[in-house]
Design a protein around this motif. Structure first.
Motif, PDB file in Angstrom:
ATOM      1  N   PHE A  56       0.830  -1.208   0.000  1.00 21.65           N
ATOM      2  CA  PHE A  56       0.000   0.000   0.000  1.00 21.65           C
ATOM      3  C   PHE A  56       0.863   1.257   0.000  1.00 21.65           C
ATOM      4  CE2 PHE A  56      -3.191  -2.748   2.432  1.00 21.65           C
ATOM      5  CZ  PHE A  56      -3.923  -3.017   1.296  1.00 21.65           C
TER       6      PHE A  56
ATOM      7  N   ASN B 264       2.617   1.621  -3.410  1.00 17.90           N
ATOM      8  CA  ASN B 264       1.653   1.984  -4.422  1.00 17.90           C
ATOM      9  C   ASN B 264       1.354   3.487  -4.403  1.00 17.90           C
ATOM     10  OD1 ASN B 264      -0.030   0.998  -6.484  1.00 17.90           O
ATOM     11  ND2 ASN B 264      -1.790   1.402  -5.160  1.00 17.90           N
TER      12      ASN B 264
ATOM     13  N   GLU C 252      -4.767   6.784   6.854  1.00 16.57           N
ATOM     14  CA  GLU C 252      -5.170   6.222   5.557  1.00 16.57           C
ATOM     15  C   GLU C 252      -4.688   4.788   5.410  1.00 16.57           C
ATOM     16  OE1 GLU C 252      -5.140  10.272   2.845  1.00 16.57           O
ATOM     17  OE2 GLU C 252      -3.273   9.266   3.309  1.00 16.57           O
TER      18      GLU C 252
ATOM     19  N   THR D 217      -6.903   2.601   7.379  1.00 14.73           N
ATOM     20  CA  THR D 217      -8.171   2.395   6.677  1.00 14.73           C
ATOM     21  C   THR D 217      -8.025   1.349   5.578  1.00 14.73           C
ATOM     22  OG1 THR D 217      -8.623   4.727   7.030  1.00 14.73           O
ATOM     23  CG2 THR D 217     -10.067   3.582   5.503  1.00 14.73           C
ATOM     24  N   LEU D 218      -6.945   1.469   4.798  1.00 13.47           N
ATOM     25  CA  LEU D 218      -6.723   0.502   3.716  1.00 13.47           C
ATOM     26  C   LEU D 218      -6.539  -0.909   4.257  1.00 13.47           C
ATOM     27  CD1 LEU D 218      -4.335   2.032   1.030  1.00 13.47           C
ATOM     28  CD2 LEU D 218      -6.600   1.091   0.706  1.00 13.47           C
TER      29      LEU D 218
ATOM     30  N   LYS E  25      -9.953  -2.167   5.399  1.00 11.52           N
ATOM     31  CA  LYS E  25     -10.847  -2.511   4.293  1.00 11.52           C
ATOM     32  C   LYS E  25     -10.408  -3.776   3.578  1.00 11.52           C
ATOM     33  CE  LYS E  25     -13.940   0.726   4.123  1.00 11.52           C
ATOM     34  NZ  LYS E  25     -14.204   2.088   3.891  1.00 11.52           N
ATOM     35  N   ASN E  26      -9.108  -4.017   3.569  1.00  9.07           N
ATOM     36  CA  ASN E  26      -8.603  -5.143   2.808  1.00  9.07           C
ATOM     37  C   ASN E  26      -8.223  -6.341   3.660  1.00  9.07           C
ATOM     38  OD1 ASN E  26      -8.541  -4.306  -0.122  1.00  9.07           O
ATOM     39  ND2 ASN E  26      -7.609  -2.550   0.874  1.00  9.07           N
TER      40      ASN E  26
ATOM     41  N   LYS F 201       0.169  -8.056  -2.636  1.00  9.53           N
ATOM     42  CA  LYS F 201      -1.252  -7.722  -2.664  1.00  9.53           C
ATOM     43  C   LYS F 201      -1.958  -8.285  -1.435  1.00  9.53           C
ATOM     44  CE  LYS F 201      -1.271  -5.976  -6.792  1.00  9.53           C
ATOM     45  NZ  LYS F 201      -1.252  -4.548  -6.907  1.00  9.53           N
ATOM     46  N   PRO F 202      -3.090  -7.710  -1.098  1.00 13.85           N
ATOM     47  CA  PRO F 202      -3.760  -8.156   0.127  1.00 13.85           C
ATOM     48  C   PRO F 202      -4.555  -9.459   0.006  1.00 13.85           C
ATOM     49  CG  PRO F 202      -4.964  -6.341  -0.863  1.00 13.85           C
ATOM     50  CD  PRO F 202      -3.730  -6.533  -1.682  1.00 13.85           C
ATOM     51  N   PHE F 203      -4.735  -9.970  -1.214  1.00 13.97           N
ATOM     52  CA  PHE F 203      -5.703 -11.057  -1.389  1.00 13.97           C
ATOM     53  C   PHE F 203      -5.437 -12.303  -0.554  1.00 13.97           C
ATOM     54  CE2 PHE F 203      -5.281  -9.003  -5.687  1.00 13.97           C
ATOM     55  CZ  PHE F 203      -6.256  -8.069  -5.427  1.00 13.97           C
TER      56      PHE F 203
ATOM     57  N   LYS G 229      -5.970 -11.699   3.139  1.00 14.63           N
ATOM     58  CA  LYS G 229      -7.368 -11.442   3.446  1.00 14.63           C
ATOM     59  C   LYS G 229      -8.155 -12.750   3.531  1.00 14.63           C
ATOM     60  CE  LYS G 229     -11.522  -9.337   1.851  1.00 14.63           C
ATOM     61  NZ  LYS G 229     -11.742  -7.946   2.126  1.00 14.63           N
TER      62      LYS G 229
ATOM     63  N   GLU H 252     -14.174  -4.185  -1.800  1.00 15.81           N
ATOM     64  CA  GLU H 252     -13.127  -4.716  -0.947  1.00 15.81           C
ATOM     65  C   GLU H 252     -11.726  -4.237  -1.264  1.00 15.81           C
ATOM     66  OE1 GLU H 252     -14.033  -8.782  -1.073  1.00 15.81           O
ATOM     67  OE2 GLU H 252     -15.733  -8.521   0.272  1.00 15.81           O
TER      68      GLU H 252
ATOM     69  N   VAL I  76     -10.779  -1.223  -2.416  1.00 12.77           N
ATOM     70  CA  VAL I  76     -10.848   0.193  -2.710  1.00 12.77           C
ATOM     71  C   VAL I  76      -9.475   0.758  -2.448  1.00 12.77           C
ATOM     72  CG1 VAL I  76     -12.004   2.341  -2.153  1.00 12.77           C
ATOM     73  CG2 VAL I  76     -13.215   0.193  -1.890  1.00 12.77           C
ATOM     74  N   ARG I  77      -8.832   1.141  -3.490  1.00 10.66           N
ATOM     75  CA  ARG I  77      -7.462   1.623  -3.309  1.00 10.66           C
ATOM     76  C   ARG I  77      -7.436   3.066  -2.843  1.00 10.66           C
ATOM     77  NH1 ARG I  77      -2.525  -0.948  -4.245  1.00 10.66           N
ATOM     78  NH2 ARG I  77      -3.208  -3.029  -3.779  1.00 10.66           N
TER      79      ARG I  77
ATOM     80  N   VAL J 226      -9.191   5.198  -0.625  1.00  9.24           N
ATOM     81  CA  VAL J 226     -10.202   5.305   0.408  1.00  9.24           C
ATOM     82  C   VAL J 226     -10.071   6.670   1.036  1.00  9.24           C
ATOM     83  CG1 VAL J 226     -11.099   4.374   2.518  1.00  9.24           C
ATOM     84  CG2 VAL J 226     -10.067   2.875   0.848  1.00  9.24           C
TER      85      VAL J 226
ATOM     86  N   ASP K  52     -10.658  14.076   4.385  1.00  6.22           N
ATOM     87  CA  ASP K  52      -9.646  14.063   3.344  1.00  6.22           C
ATOM     88  C   ASP K  52     -10.241  14.582   2.048  1.00  6.22           C
ATOM     89  OD1 ASP K  52      -7.834  12.966   5.068  1.00  6.22           O
ATOM     90  OD2 ASP K  52      -8.591  10.952   4.689  1.00  6.22           O
TER      91      ASP K  52
END
Lengths: 679, 235
Positions: free
Chosen positions: A224, A227, A508, A511-512, A515-516, A616-618, A621, B120, B122-123, B125, B130
């Protein structure tokens, strides 16, 4: 009369001491040979259940006592093919440092008929409880095992919990077991293969390089950061154009002598467009129209919603934003406040209060504060509203809330900030939404639509006690009539430029991760600390973040943290660790920039073109979801471990086969950075 | 073959309802390729579809009202109305409501298969705060909402820009290059056609090779235009 002997074991000494104090009132303190951190507290207590009068020894562990590792024949990196680590046997043994603590448990278990486990009530705590059980049973196979269910250290809650013993939840124990096994295997296999393949190349330019450590949460977290870094670095600013209209108008409704007309700013509903020609044409149509016509004049009530009950992720995000503390620091401080009994357990996903929790009574406790007491009193006197209900419930802990009132002066500076935030957030949850009135005027000018809005805040309600959010009056709009026409005072075409995204900040990133599905709310802060420790990213104060003077705020306790999710199963994180490294870190919102090593690893993995890349998060997760399935009894530990091992093996094969791709990335960013990386 | 004249008549009438008038050469050559036993309805549809998928330059009967006036690009004419109907084909389309760079990022994310997994992954966010902080930078990746700017070509090959003044159904970034539009009573301002629902009919179709070339070059194009925008920015 035979008195029942009960051995109680908490997860940390501060908890055993606090609970012993609540139950026993008076207790005797005994030392344990070989450790200074854990004590035995002995007292008599009459349980309000079938146990009756009992003699209690209350002791503790210090996080995990046992460690998982490979047998010594797999420990030599040069003789062992990392591939074998996916199947190698794993030995579980008592960590050498914890031997005195384990001996203490065994010793008492022999003389007790009941082992009463008081570890924290979450998956990790359940697993630590199982370790304690294993040790106790090895000394006394007939000992009865019970588990206390509690979520804060407040006295009545503890007594209630003490009288209602339950059982350990083996599903949760197994979920953690499988995660630890997978972390150990994948961590060791990938760390070894990456280090052995890449270290010579890197050491040629960076002799300081240690091992290249892999962790299944750390890599996606790093992904993240990288990226976003690449987004910033590659960004190209572009011009855009807009139209702004102003109109000076007397406010006829509230006319006062020598009152100046109000200047109303109308904004284009199209915002802005990235094509100059188009905007020039539209602007010309406006000017040709001469008159603007009011097509809407609307006043309507509006409100700003009070916040949801506080979860760990929210606490961490807000800690960065408002308290000038990074997430691991906030958690360490919150943990301390919990251990002292001021707030509820700070690791929770729940954002709804169960009906049993008497929020009004909790507000009552805060009425004595000079700062927020009056607001709390207002709530008690009739302004109280039942908090909003979010959609998450981890079924283990309530949202974070104050348990008791404490005089701020008795807390350290950082504790004050966190405690105040938790209290204010809670009181805000129990207050009414802020209420206001919003006015919107829309005009048609050359067939283009422009809007002006005005806000009057009528009742601040929760905002009175929650200064972290702002909602202010904007300029008042004069009266307009629908159908009214006017010549705008000024119409102009403006030009602007897109601004680059910023490097990812801690809130942030959290949060990422959230979410992931990277890590749990309880472990995210540690994963972030890890990628800093491993020199994959550097943190620095976010741009434009005001630097606050670092007031002296050494905590008066150094709360123990647990080595949750630690890849190599190091057991407890113990004192120090992540907490210590965070202490020196910059205050305020932090932003993260990857090091060349961090970028090389992520770019290397992305170039492998593997849909389940480690960057990657897959993969992670999926694993996290499967942990949940184990907890819910839908899947077995063995099943989940096997499935994941197969997946990671596939990635391992690809890594090994295409090591040249990873090497190319290392070469690009580390070995010959100036050649390929111009700026 | 006695029927041929009647068939031409039938098809011409049918295409006229779509405001399209083919030239005789194209129509007769195409009719000759039809199976003799095809029924009338099938023939109408087939010819219509072929017309939509062929460049207008070889299909349409050129009359003064079916093409752009010669001086359409005259920038001094602030406003004029073209009666039409004028069939045109889309040669290029751009979403000018978003920065090129953000569109490029969205395409790249899509190529990585990341936008298809819904919520899921969402890059980008953003929290409320913000979003408020940098409203000036439009970095979101919502579907193309426009307005769009199109490059339109008439049957004689003249190319003119069109701007989507208000949302026209069927005009979005999924449109195919070579897609046919019919313009009627359309406004032109300083050489730019102003597209509105009342003056545009999206007939559909595409020119396959043009579309493929456009699609293949889209990322490069966005990159080039973004860079051009930033360098003319000066200061």
């Amino acid at each position: 009369m035979v008195v029942r002997r009960i051995l109680c074991v908490a997860e940390k000494n501060s908890i055993s001491k606090a609970v012993a104090g609540h139950l026993g009132g008076q207790y005797q303190t005994g030392n344990i040979r070989g450790t200074q951190y854990v004590k035995n507290y002995s007292f008599d207590y009459t349980f309000n259940n079938s146990w009756g009068p009992s003699s209690v020894v209350f002791t503790a562990v210090s996080g995990h006592i046992m460690q998982q590792e490979f047998p010594s024949r797999f420990k030599n990196w040069n003789n062992t093919d990392p591939w074998d680590l996916f199947e190698a046997p794993i030995e579980k043994s008592i960590d050498e440092k914890n031997q005195p603590i384990a001996n203490n448990i065994k010793q008492h278990a022999q003389r007790c008929s009941i082992l009463y486990i008081w570890t924290d009530c979450d998956r990790e705590g359940e697993n630590i409880g199982a370790e304690i059980r294993q040790i106790a049973l090895s000394a006394n196979p007939r000992i009865e095992i019970k588990r206390a269910h509690f979520s804060n250290i407040e006295r009545t809650h503890i007594i209630q919990a003490a009288n209602n013993p339950l059982l350990l939840d083996d599903n949760q124990v197994n979920a953690i077991e499988s995660r630890m096994e997978l972390d150990l295997r994948t961590g060791a296999a990938f760390t070894r293969v990456l280090t052995l393949s890449l270290q010579d190349m890197i050491k040629a330019v960076d002799p300081e390089l240690g091992i290249i450590s892999y962790g299944s949460c750390q890599f996606p977290t790093l992904g993240f950061v990288v990226n976003q870094y690449l987004r910033v670095k590659n960004f190209v600013p572009e011009p855009f154009w807009s139209i702004k209209i102003t109109h000076k108008k007397e406010d006829e409704k509230n006319k006062k002598p020598d009152q100046r007309p109000i200047t109303v700013n109308f904004n284009w509903v199209r915002g802005h467009l990235f094509d100059r020609m188009a905007v020039v044409l539209l602007f010309e149509r406006c000017l040709n129209a001469k008159f603007a016509k009011v097509i809407k004049m609307e006043r309507k009530p509006t409100s700003k919603w009070r916040p949801l009950p506080l979860t760990t992720v929210e606490l961490q995000k807000n800690g960065s934003r408002f308290l000038q503390m990074n997430s691991s620091r906030v958690m360490a401080v919150a943990e301390g406040l919990y251990q002292k009994g001021w707030i509820s357990y700070p690791r929770t996903e729940t954002d709804q209060f169960d009906r049993e929790i008497n929020c009004q009574a909790l507000c009552q406790k805060q009425t004595q504060s000079r700062e927020w007491g009056p607001h709390a009193q207002g709530l008690v006197n009739g302004n109280f509203r039942q908090p909003r209900r979010g959609t998450h419930n981890d079924k283990a802990h309530p949202p974070i809330h104050p348990v008791n009132y404490v005089e701020k002066s008795t807390l350290s500076h950082e504790e004050q900030k966190v405690y105040e935030f938790v209290v204010r957030r809670f009181l805000a949850c129990c207050s009414d939404d802020a209420k206001g009135e919003k006015t919107t005027v829309a005009i048609d000018y050359g067939a283009e639509i422009f809007n002006a809005t005005g806000l009057i805040v009528l009742h601040r309600n929760y905002l009175e006690v929650y200064p972290y959010e702002k909602w202010e009056d904007s300029q008042q709009l004069p009266e307009y009539q629908v159908g009214e026409t006017f010549i705008p005072t000024e119409a102009k075409m403006t030009e602007g430029k897109t601004s680059p995204p910023h490097y990812i900040t801690e809130p942030e990133l959290i949060t990422l991760m959230d979410k992931n599905g990277i890590g749990t709310d309880a472990t995210m802060a540690e994963h972030i600390s890890k990628i800093k420790e491993r020199n994959y990213v550097e943190s620095r104060p976010a741009t434009a973040a005001g630097r606050l003077a670092a007031a002296s705020d050494e905590g008066d306790t150094a709360p123990a943290t647990r080595g949750r999710g630690g890849a190599r199963g190091r057991g407890r994180g113990g004192r120090g660790g992540a907490t210590a490294s965070a202490r020196g870190a910059t205050r305020g919102v932090e932003e993260f920039v990857p090091t060349t090593l961090g970028i090389a690893l992520i770019e290397g993995y992305e170039n492998l073109n593997f849909s389940t890349s480690l960057s990657k998060p897959f993969l992670r997760k999926e694993m996290e979801l499967q942990m949940k399935a184990i907890c819910d009894g839908q899947r077995t530990r063995n099943d989940v471990v096997q499935e994941n091992i197969e997946r990671y093996r596939a990635v391992y094969m690809r890594t090994k086969d295409q090591m040249s791709v990873l090497k190319a990335a290392v070469n690009k960013y580390i070995v010959e950075p100036e050649r390929s990386n111009g700026s | 073959m006695a029927n041929n004249a009647r068939l031409i008549q039938e098809i011409t009438t049918f295409l006229a309802t779509k405001s399209l008038t083919p030239n005789t050469t194209w129509l007769t050559t195409n009719l000759a390729t039809l199976k003799p036993d095809i029924h009338l309805q099938g023939a109408k549809q087939l010819i219509y579809i072929r017309l939509l998928n062929t460049s207008l330059q070889s299909t349409i009967q050129i009359t003064p009202s079916s093409i752009f006036p010669q001086d359409i690009l005259n920038g001094n004419i602030t406003s004029r109305l073209l009666k039409g109907p004028i069939p045109v084909q889309v040669m290029d389309i751009e979403d000018i409501g978003k920065s090129r760079w953000s569109q490029l990022e969205a395409i790249e994310a899509d190529e990585r298969g990341e936008t298809t997994r819904g919520q899921e992954i969402v890059r980008v966010v953003r929290d409320e705060e913000d979003a408020e902080r940098d409203q000036s930078a439009t970095q979101t990746s919502s579907p193309s909402s426009g307005p769009h700017k199109l490059l339109l070509q008439d049957a004689k090959g003249l190319r003119v820009y069109g701007f989507e003044l208000s949302t026209v159904t069927g005009i979005n970034m999924n449109i195919h290059i070579g897609c046919k539009l019919v313009l009627r009573d359309v406004s032109v301002a300083r050489g730019v056609i102003l597209l509105e629902p009342k003056s545009v009919t999206v007939a559909g179709g595409k020119i396959e090779e043009l579309h493929q070339t456009w699609k293949a070059g889209r990322k490069e194009n966005l990159k080039r235009m973004a860079n051009a925008g930033s360098s003319t920015q000066g200061g």
